[in-house]
Design an enzyme around this catalytic site. Structure first.
Site, PDB file in Angstrom:
ATOM      1  N   LYS A  51       0.855  -1.191   0.000  1.00  0.00           N
ATOM      2  CA  LYS A  51       0.000   0.000   0.000  1.00  0.00           C
ATOM      3  C   LYS A  51       0.885   1.233   0.000  1.00  0.00           C
ATOM      4  O   LYS A  51       2.052   1.204   0.408  1.00  0.00           O
ATOM      5  CB  LYS A  51      -0.940   0.011   1.213  1.00  0.00           C
ATOM      6  CG  LYS A  51      -0.267   0.029   2.587  1.00  0.00           C
ATOM      7  CD  LYS A  51       0.220   1.386   3.061  1.00  0.00           C
ATOM      8  CE  LYS A  51       0.868   1.331   4.437  1.00  0.00           C
ATOM      9  NZ  LYS A  51       1.556   2.614   4.803  1.00  0.00           N
ATOM     10  N   SER A  62      10.877  -4.525   4.190  1.00  0.00           N
ATOM     11  CA  SER A  62      10.513  -4.210   5.562  1.00  0.00           C
ATOM     12  C   SER A  62      11.033  -2.825   5.917  1.00  0.00           C
ATOM     13  O   SER A  62      12.059  -2.384   5.408  1.00  0.00           O
ATOM     14  CB  SER A  62      11.107  -5.249   6.518  1.00  0.00           C
ATOM     15  OG  SER A  62      10.610  -6.534   6.232  1.00  0.00           O
ATOM     16  N   GLY A 117       7.414   1.478   4.941  1.00  0.00           N
ATOM     17  CA  GLY A 117       6.150   2.201   4.939  1.00  0.00           C
ATOM     18  C   GLY A 117       5.164   1.700   3.910  1.00  0.00           C
ATOM     19  O   GLY A 117       4.168   2.369   3.611  1.00  0.00           O
ATOM     20  N   GLY A 141       4.247  -6.386   6.024  1.00  0.00           N
ATOM     21  CA  GLY A 141       3.861  -7.323   7.068  1.00  0.00           C
ATOM     22  C   GLY A 141       2.368  -7.331   7.307  1.00  0.00           C
ATOM     23  O   GLY A 141       1.755  -8.395   7.496  1.00  0.00           O
ATOM     24  N   ASP A 159      -2.714  -1.061  10.217  1.00  0.00           N
ATOM     25  CA  ASP A 159      -2.854  -1.107   8.757  1.00  0.00           C
ATOM     26  C   ASP A 159      -3.504  -2.394   8.251  1.00  0.00           C
ATOM     27  O   ASP A 159      -3.893  -2.452   7.077  1.00  0.00           O
ATOM     28  CB  ASP A 159      -1.478  -0.970   8.086  1.00  0.00           C
ATOM     29  CG  ASP A 159      -0.942   0.445   8.121  1.00  0.00           C
ATOM     30  OD1 ASP A 159      -1.699   1.366   8.471  1.00  0.00           O
ATOM     31  OD2 ASP A 159       0.251   0.631   7.804  1.00  0.00           O
TER      32      ASP A 159
END
Length: 320
Positions: free
Chosen positions: A11, A95, A98, A102, A136
């Protein structure tokens, strides 16, 4: 039973405003989420012994701390299923970038195992399981571009134009917790109503166009120097604390390329009108970006050119 090649898309946050802070320390946000076609891939085999076995975790990450394992355990606990799963996944999403990798892996795990185990939870129930895993995670279950408020769990659907993105990964991961706890973080950005962002998108729908030469025909909300709505309140904090992220931001600015950091960093994105523009811009960055010199680490780890997605690829795997 098996489910192979299950996608978990990244995203981006088209803007990210910190508008307050709750008494429990959680930050109140307003943001616009969009999925992009940069995906991790997961594979699931159903087990009859109830065990959750996961291969592909990040180096140094304990099995039980992996969000994929935690998501599987949460679904087991909520439904009482006797099934387990053998899970393998390949990471593409970096990782500490942003990009929600995960969180997306956890959401795709919930969606896939809900189908593989035939537990039958609907979207609302899966989103409730998703929130304790991370702020998120629910948007990936929600399955469509969204205007988010609260801690990120209050979601409203957004209709966004087709766009393409160059994603730039500086060679320095950024831990989210340290950014939100920074004393210098702006926490009082004025709230907006969703229609303000929607109207801005409509007005600027024909104006965007990042070119390989670094010029941009878009204009921003209240300024001609940026093609993006609002800002990312976390970007100044990240740039002040992480040298490679700051160097990347400054280098892009010197090239006349308008980029914005996504989430808590440190990846940047550049919005383009066509995939051809995105690829040309990516190639310009690859050719011009300073590399490693005198044993120094290169400023940028990786770049991608990819479409924005109109929906999550697994959106229709569950009932609304």
């Amino acid at each position: 039973m098996t489910l192979y090649d299950v996608p978990a898309p990244a995203k981006i946050n088209l803007f990210l405003h910190v508008v307050g802070r709750r008494d429990d320390g959680y930050h109140l946000l307003q943001t616009a989420f969009r999925f992009i076609d940069l995906c991790d891939t997961l594979h699931f085999d159903r087990r009859s012994d109830g065990r959750i076995v996961c291969e592909g975790s990040q180096p140094g990450l304990a099995h039980e701390d992996d969000l994929v394992v935690r998501a599987a355990r949460a679904l087991q606990s909520a439904t009482g299923t006797s099934f387990g799963a053998q899970i393998r996944y390949q990471k593409i999403i970096p990782s500490g970038g942003g990009l929600g990798g995960g969180s997306s892996d956890a959401a795709s795990t919930l969606l896939a195992l809900n189908r593989l185990w035939q537990t039958g939870l609907d979207r609302r129930a899966l989103m409730a399981l998703a929130l304790p895993l991370g702020a998120d995670v629910p948007v990936f279950i929600y399955g469509q571009p969204a205007f988010a408020q609260g801690v990120g769990e209050q979601l409203s659907p957004l209709s966004l134009p087709q766009r393409f993105y160059v994603v730039i990964q500086p060679s320095e991961p950024v831990p989210t917790a340290g950014i939100f706890s920074a004393p210098e973080l702006t926490r009082n950005t004025p709230s907006i109503i969703m229609s303000v962002f929607v109207d801005w998108q409509r007005v600027h729908a024909q104006g965007i166009g990042v070119l390989a030469g670094g010029t941009n025909s878009g204009s921003s909300s209240g300024t001609s120097s940026s093609p993006y709505f609002g800002r990312n309140d976390l970007e100044p904090v990240v740039c002040s604390r992480f040298a490679r992220v700051r160097e990347t931001a400054l280098w892009l600015k010197r090239q006349g390329i308008h980029a914005r950091m996504t989430g808590s960093g440190g990846c940047f994105f550049i919005e383009c009108a066509t995939l051809e523009q995105a690829r040309l811009c990516q190639q310009e960055i690859i050719v011009k970006m300073p590399g490693s010199e005198n044993g120094q680490t290169a400023m940028v780890e990786n770049t991608w050119a990819c479409p924005g997605l109109l929906d999550h690829p697994l959106r229709h795997w569950i009932r609304s």
